[in-house]
Design a protein around this motif. Structure first.
Motif, short mmCIF file in Angstrom:
data_model
loop_
_atom_site.label_atom_id
_atom_site.label_comp_id
_atom_site.label_asym_id
_atom_site.label_seq_id
_atom_site.Cartn_x
_atom_site.Cartn_y
_atom_site.Cartn_z
N VAL A 1 7.84 -11.16 1.46
CA VAL A 1 7.76 -12.31 2.37
C VAL A 1 7.31 -13.51 1.55
N THR A 2 7.66 -14.71 2.04
CA THR A 2 7.31 -15.91 1.29
C THR A 2 5.92 -16.44 1.68
N LEU A 3 5.35 -17.16 0.72
CA LEU A 3 4.10 -17.88 0.94
C LEU A 3 4.44 -19.28 1.42
N PRO A 4 3.61 -19.94 2.22
CA PRO A 4 2.42 -19.38 2.84
C PRO A 4 2.80 -18.28 3.84
N VAL A 5 1.85 -17.41 4.10
CA VAL A 5 2.08 -16.25 4.94
C VAL A 5 2.38 -16.68 6.37
N ASP A 6 3.55 -16.24 6.87
CA ASP A 6 3.89 -16.43 8.28
C ASP A 6 3.38 -15.20 9.02
N PRO A 7 2.46 -15.35 9.98
CA PRO A 7 1.83 -14.18 10.61
C PRO A 7 2.81 -13.19 11.24
N VAL A 8 3.83 -13.67 11.92
CA VAL A 8 4.77 -12.76 12.59
C VAL A 8 5.60 -12.00 11.55
N GLU A 9 6.17 -12.74 10.59
CA GLU A 9 6.98 -12.11 9.56
C GLU A 9 6.16 -11.10 8.75
N PHE A 10 4.93 -11.49 8.39
CA PHE A 10 4.08 -10.62 7.59
C PHE A 10 3.70 -9.35 8.37
N ALA A 11 3.25 -9.51 9.61
CA ALA A 11 2.84 -8.35 10.40
C ALA A 11 4.01 -7.39 10.60
N ASP A 12 5.20 -7.91 10.84
CA ASP A 12 6.39 -7.06 10.99
C ASP A 12 6.68 -6.27 9.72
N ALA A 13 6.63 -6.96 8.58
CA ALA A 13 6.92 -6.30 7.30
C ALA A 13 5.86 -5.24 6.98
N LEU A 14 4.59 -5.57 7.21
CA LEU A 14 3.51 -4.62 6.94
C LEU A 14 3.63 -3.40 7.86
N ALA A 15 3.88 -3.63 9.13
CA ALA A 15 4.01 -2.53 10.09
C ALA A 15 5.16 -1.60 9.70
N ALA A 16 6.28 -2.17 9.25
CA ALA A 16 7.43 -1.34 8.83
C ALA A 16 7.06 -0.45 7.65
N LEU A 17 6.34 -0.99 6.68
CA LEU A 17 5.92 -0.18 5.54
C LEU A 17 4.92 0.89 5.96
N LEU A 18 4.01 0.55 6.85
CA LEU A 18 3.04 1.55 7.33
C LEU A 18 3.76 2.67 8.08
N ARG A 19 4.72 2.33 8.91
CA ARG A 19 5.48 3.37 9.63
C ARG A 19 6.14 4.33 8.65
N GLY A 20 6.78 3.77 7.63
CA GLY A 20 7.46 4.59 6.64
C GLY A 20 6.49 5.48 5.86
N ARG A 21 5.38 4.92 5.47
CA ARG A 21 4.40 5.67 4.67
C ARG A 21 3.76 6.78 5.52
N LEU A 22 3.41 6.46 6.75
CA LEU A 22 2.75 7.45 7.59
C LEU A 22 3.72 8.55 8.03
N ALA A 23 5.00 8.23 8.15
CA ALA A 23 6.00 9.24 8.50
C ALA A 23 6.17 10.22 7.35
N VAL A 24 6.10 9.73 6.11
CA VAL A 24 6.22 10.59 4.94
C VAL A 24 5.01 11.53 4.83
N GLU A 25 3.82 11.01 5.15
CA GLU A 25 2.60 11.80 5.03
C GLU A 25 2.48 12.84 6.15
#
Length: 131
Positions: A106-130
C-alpha cells in the motif's frame, strides 16, 4: 487469540499511522492485533528469530535499511517467514514490492481503509495456514 503484527519503520510517525489505521481489529473476521514495533533491522531480525509474528509491515522508505531490501532478506533467511505488507512511497514502486517478494503493498501516507483491508487479508491467509 491475538495476532502479532511487526511494524518496521525508522519513523515513529509512520509506525503510529499503521497502528491507528489498523485499530485493535482490522476486520470483524480476524482476531484483535497486537503490535511489535521495530526501528532497526537488527530488531526486526531478532523479533523474527524469536517467532510468534503473524504479519510484518515494513516501511519501504525507512533508512538506512529500506523495507524492500529487508523484505527480500527475510524471505531468503527466515524459515516460514510471515507474510509482508510493504509501505511504498508511490504507486510506481509496486514493481519493487514484487521484486522484494512482499505479499501486499500500500502507498504512503497510510490510507486507513486500504491498509486495514490489506492487513486483514494477510491475517486471514496466515491464520488459515496455521489452522
Amino acid at each position: 487469540m491475538t495476532a502479532t503484527v511487526l511494524v518496521y519503520s525508522d519513523n515513529a510517525n509512520t509506525r503510529e499511522q499503521v497502528r491507528l489505521a489498523a485499530g485493535r481489529r482490522p476486520a470483524a473476521d480476524v482476531p484483535p492485533v497486537e503490535f511489535f514495533e521495530c526501528a532497526t533491522l537488527p530488531a526486526v531480525l531478532t523479533a523474527l528469530d524469536k517467532g510468534g509474528i503473524d504479519v510484518c509491515v515494513l516501511d519501504g522508505e525507512a533508512v538506512p535499511a529500506g523495507g524492500m531490501g529487508v523484505c527480500r532478506q527475510i524471505k531468503d533467511e527466515v524459515f516460514n517467514c510471515p507474510p509482508v505488507l510493504l509501505l511504498i512511497g508511490r504507486p510506481q514502486d509496486s514493481w519493487l514490492a514484487t521484486w522484494s517478494r512482499a505479499e501486499s503493498a500500500v502507498t504512503l501516507p497510510v490510507d486507513p481503509v486500504e491498509f486495514a483491508d490489506a492487513l486483514a487479508a494477510l491475517l486471514r491467509g496466515r491464520l488459515a495456514v496455521e489452522a
